[in-house]
Design an enzyme around this catalytic site. Structure first.
Site: not given
Length: 269
Positions: A81, A179
């Site tokens: 990430d 998300e």
């Protein structure tokens, strides 16, 4: 061994599984459980590094943790990430930082919290051989702007997410995290693009699901509403730590079997 190509082939077929990991022991357990993807998330800022958000996580911290996870992983795809401001500011620096994750930390791909500014970057990274996982909806690196609230709840914002999803798929992203968005929006995004969607708080119609490992095993102090706790490691750790303390203070540890006596060392003085 899970590959980017194999994951893309799962689109609309077998659900994809993804969990976060920030250290070698956890990564090894996740890998042995045959989870498809291990995300070395910048969520380590909250879960492991003691920060209040993901924003302070550095590129060096991400590289160190990614290296640890990669060393312990045999089959799962390891995705690094990219932390706040490590990408999207300057193209050359963005490419260098992402390249480090593959070249020096042994990641298999990178994840970018995406927006209009990452479409061209995604295309360039893919051209250079750096697989990209995109991320839309709630993007925690924008916490100062949007907080942690659900995204895409009105038609205008939902349309923006849908169009950005299409743009990143066309730019070459191999998958897309969605998300904390409405489930019916996630379903439409999943139907509209030819790469797998991986949901977290985005309903059951995505091509896969991801959760933070601390939420799954019960280590989090607060679990988000879209997560589920599947174990209670925190209670087991508390019990073990208290047991150790009590055994030491009561003189029960170490016992005779925990020590070694060398007879030639008697009567040194």
């Amino acid at each position: 061994m899970v590959t980017v190509r194999a994951l893309r082939a799962k689109k609309g077929t077998t659900p994809i599984t993804m969990l976060t990991a920030y250290d070698a022991p956890t990564a090894r357990l996740i890998d042995e459980a045959e989870i498809d993807i291990i995300l070395v998330g910048d969520s380590m800022g909250n879960t492991s590094l003691g920060y209040e958000s993901t924003l302070p996580v550095t590129i060096d911290e991400m590289q160190s943790r990614t290296s640890a996870v990669a060393r312990a992983t045999t089959d799962a795809l390891v995705v690094a990430d990219m932390p706040f401001l490590s990408f999207g500011v300057d193209e050359a620096a963005s490419i260098e930082h992402c390249g480090r994750m593959l070249k020096e930390a042994d990641a298999d791909a990178v994840k970018l919290e995406s927006g209009p500014h990452t479409v061209e970057l995604t295309e360039r990274l893919v051209q250079l051989g750096i697989p990209v996982m995109a991320h839309l909806g709630l993007t925690p690196q924008r916490v100062k702007e949007v907080g942690y609230s659900r995204q895409g709840t009105d038609r205008e914002e939902a349309s923006k997410i849908l169009e950005l999803a299409k743009a990143h798929a066309e730019a070459g992203a191999f998958s897309l995290v969605l998300e904390h968005i409405p489930a019916n929006l996630a379903t439409q995004v999943t139907d509209a693009i030819d790469i797998p969607t991986i949901g977290i708080g985005a309903g059951a119609e995505c091509d896969g699901q991801v959760l933070v490992i601390d939420d799954v095993i019960g280590l989090s102090d607060r679990t988000p509403p879209f997560a589920k706790q599947f174990g209670d490691v925190k209670s087991e750790m508390e019990k073990a730590i208290e047991g150790y303390r009590n055994a030491v203070t009561e003189g029960e540890f170490p016992a005779e079997e925990h020590s070694h006596v060398e007879s030639d060392l008697d009567k040194l003085y």
